[in-house]
Write a protein that holds these residues in place. Structure first.
Motif, PDB file in Angstrom:
ATOM      1  N   LYS A   1     -59.575  -9.155 -44.659  1.00 24.43           N
ATOM      2  CA  LYS A   1     -59.987  -8.213 -43.620  1.00 24.43           C
ATOM      3  C   LYS A   1     -61.325  -8.632 -43.010  1.00 24.43           C
TER       4      LYS A   1
ATOM      5  N   ARG B   1     -63.220 -12.969 -36.843  1.00 23.65           N
ATOM      6  CA  ARG B   1     -62.489 -13.650 -35.772  1.00 23.65           C
ATOM      7  C   ARG B   1     -62.358 -12.746 -34.547  1.00 23.65           C
ATOM      8  N   ARG B   2     -62.103 -11.479 -34.791  1.00 26.13           N
ATOM      9  CA  ARG B   2     -62.011 -10.512 -33.695  1.00 26.13           C
ATOM     10  C   ARG B   2     -63.303 -10.520 -32.883  1.00 26.13           C
TER      11      ARG B   2
ATOM     12  N   TYR C   1     -55.771 -13.803 -32.731  1.00 27.32           N
ATOM     13  CA  TYR C   1     -56.905 -14.474 -33.365  1.00 27.32           C
ATOM     14  C   TYR C   1     -56.591 -14.810 -34.821  1.00 27.32           C
ATOM     15  N   CYS C   2     -55.512 -15.576 -34.976  1.00 28.50           N
ATOM     16  CA  CYS C   2     -55.098 -16.028 -36.302  1.00 28.50           C
ATOM     17  C   CYS C   2     -55.696 -17.382 -36.681  1.00 28.50           C
TER      18      CYS C   2
ATOM     19  N   PHE D   1     -54.346  -8.197 -35.181  1.00 27.42           N
ATOM     20  CA  PHE D   1     -55.121  -9.374 -34.783  1.00 27.42           C
ATOM     21  C   PHE D   1     -54.653  -9.925 -33.441  1.00 27.42           C
TER      22      PHE D   1
ATOM     23  N   PRO E   1     -50.583 -16.266 -39.169  1.00 23.68           N
ATOM     24  CA  PRO E   1     -51.875 -16.422 -39.844  1.00 23.68           C
ATOM     25  C   PRO E   1     -52.017 -17.788 -40.500  1.00 23.68           C
TER      26      PRO E   1
ATOM     27  N   TYR F   1     -60.706 -11.573 -40.633  1.00 25.20           N
ATOM     28  CA  TYR F   1     -60.112 -11.202 -39.345  1.00 25.20           C
ATOM     29  C   TYR F   1     -61.102 -10.446 -38.465  1.00 25.20           C
TER      30      TYR F   1
ATOM     31  N   PHE G   1     -55.133  -3.998 -41.548  1.00 29.88           N
ATOM     32  CA  PHE G   1     -56.071  -4.611 -40.618  1.00 29.88           C
ATOM     33  C   PHE G   1     -56.628  -3.571 -39.648  1.00 29.88           C
TER      34      PHE G   1
ATOM     35  N   LYS H   1     -47.481 -10.196 -42.459  1.00 30.84           N
ATOM     36  CA  LYS H   1     -48.883 -10.314 -42.058  1.00 30.84           C
ATOM     37  C   LYS H   1     -49.807  -9.883 -43.189  1.00 30.84           C
TER      38      LYS H   1
END
Length: 399
Positions: free
Chosen positions: A291, A297-298, A372-373, A320, A40, A294, A207, A235
């Motif tokens: 959260k 990003r997802r 997807y960090c 992720f 991350p 992320y 997550f 994480k």
């Protein structure tokens, strides 16, 4: 001189095996977006550094093999927030979740024993099993089903007299699957009915997206003596380099015996434990923000993948990572080519070939795992480059 069969049989990590090619690309002045590794870029909470700065002793001494009291107590407090109750003697601090899994396998398995694992799975499970001389027996989960578990009979068909445990990651690495309460219940029933352990790798429990409900294996109260929990701060708090994890269980015999393994490595680093103990004071707003980040990003990653012709990818629900099937023959060759022969505006991407996340020969050859960090802007750029690269690669391989 001959090296051991054990070390020669182990595979290199598909997450890291292409690092030399990435290093060479960087030497040529090419920027590399790392979509291959779950590192991350979220800032580690200030509470970690605060805890570290509290250390004032003039001698840096060994810690207790089980772990220092303040860290164990902080984990007990943390789990209470998830409606999970642990006593002090039910937790042992480890050097990351990796050591926790390896110790668990060594404590419950003899050489030649078997563990059942849904594939694709976190590739280092293979490495841990090799070190413990344990055989991984996989059962397949499929992208078209969102990598959810198959029918109970398909899992139980893998059980033999050598089976000792089922090992699952929930939320899943590398698939992003989040198992339903019914799925966790099914796993619990299987281990109850067959006198097996359930090793629950729950590192990514924070997550979970789309307002889904998270179900810990420890919510199955009739299975508690068969559950071995693996966890880590890596994480959750973006503290991968601290190498602080734990193994926990209500099974008193297991926890008593596994301490022997903890004693062989003496202790987990003292200062990192002190720093990690202070993470319990991290504001809840930190997790809300992380959260949300992320999840954004997802959405970006899945949106871009969905636009690329021929790519098959289910939208992940947790962790992720995502597994994507590409319209090519070999994901590893493509991943290497990205680093050796391709760049767009002096930039390229690094991905993890997915074949190494499977135990069944022939599976995952045309798949890659993406993490997807990266921050949103970098991720958008990386995904645009990946789309251009795939189009270029397909045109070259068709010639």
């Amino acid at each position: 001189m001959k090296l051991s069969n054990r070390i020669q049989a182990m595979q290199f990590s598909p997450i890291r095996k292409l690092v030399p090619y990435a290093d060479e690309a960087k030497k040529r002045g090419i920027s590399v977006y790392h979509l291959n590794i779950g590192q991350p870029d979220i800032h580690t909470p200030y509470t970690f550094a605060e805890g570290m700065n509290k250390y004032t002793d003039k001698v840096l001494k060994y810690g207790n093999s089980q772990g220092i009291n303040s860290l164990i107590e902080s984990f007990i407090k943390y789990y209470k927030e998830w409606d999970i109750d642990f006593a002090k003697e039910e937790i042992m601090i480890t050097n990351g979740g990796s050591e926790a899994i390896m110790f668990a396998l060594m404590a419950i398995c003899d050489p030649g024993d078997e563990i059942i694992v849904p594939e694709p799975f976190y590739t280092n499970y293979s490495g841990f099993a090799d070190v413990a001389s344990v055989k991984i027996v996989p059962f397949i989960t499929r992208a078209e089903n969102g990598f959810h578990l198959p029918a109970k009979e398909e899992i139980t068909s893998k059980i033999t007299s050598k089976t000792r445990a089922i090992l699952v990651s929930n939320p899943g690495n590398p698939t992003g699957v989040v198992y339903t309460e019914a799925e966790v219940r099914m796993l619990s029933d299987i281990v109850n009915e067959n006198e097996l352990f359930l090793i629950a790798d729950e590192v990514y429990r924070e997550f979970v997206y789309d307002d889904l409900k998270y179900t810990s294996a420890l919510y199955m109260t009739d299975t508690l003596d068969k559950i071995i929990l693996v966890d880590s701060i890596s994480k959750r708090y973006s503290a991968c380099g601290a190498r602080i994890g734990l193994v926990a269980s209500k099974n008193k015999d297991f926890m008593s015996e596994i301490l022997k393994l903890g004693q062989t490595r003496l202790c987990v680093p003292t200062i990192e434990q002190l720093a990690a103990a202070n993470l319990i004071n991290t504001p809840k707003s930190y997790f809300v923000k992380v959260k949300k980040e992320y999840e954004e990003r997802r959405n970006i990653l899945h949106k871009y993948l969905s636009k690329i012709p021929g790519v098959v990818c289910e939208k992940p629900k947790g962790a992720f990572y995502v597994i994507a099937k590409l319209p090519i023959e070999n994901g590893e060759k493509f991943a290497k080519w990205l680093l050796t022969d391709f760049n767009y505006n002096n930039k390229t991407v690094m991905v993890a070939p997915a074949e190494g996340f499977y135990a069944t020969h022939g599976l995952g050859i045309n798949e890659i795992r993406l993490s997807y960090c990266l921050n949103a802007d970098a991720l958008k750029d990386a995904m645009e480059i990946l789309g251009i690269a795939l189009e270029t690669y397909m045109s070259l391989t068709k010639v």
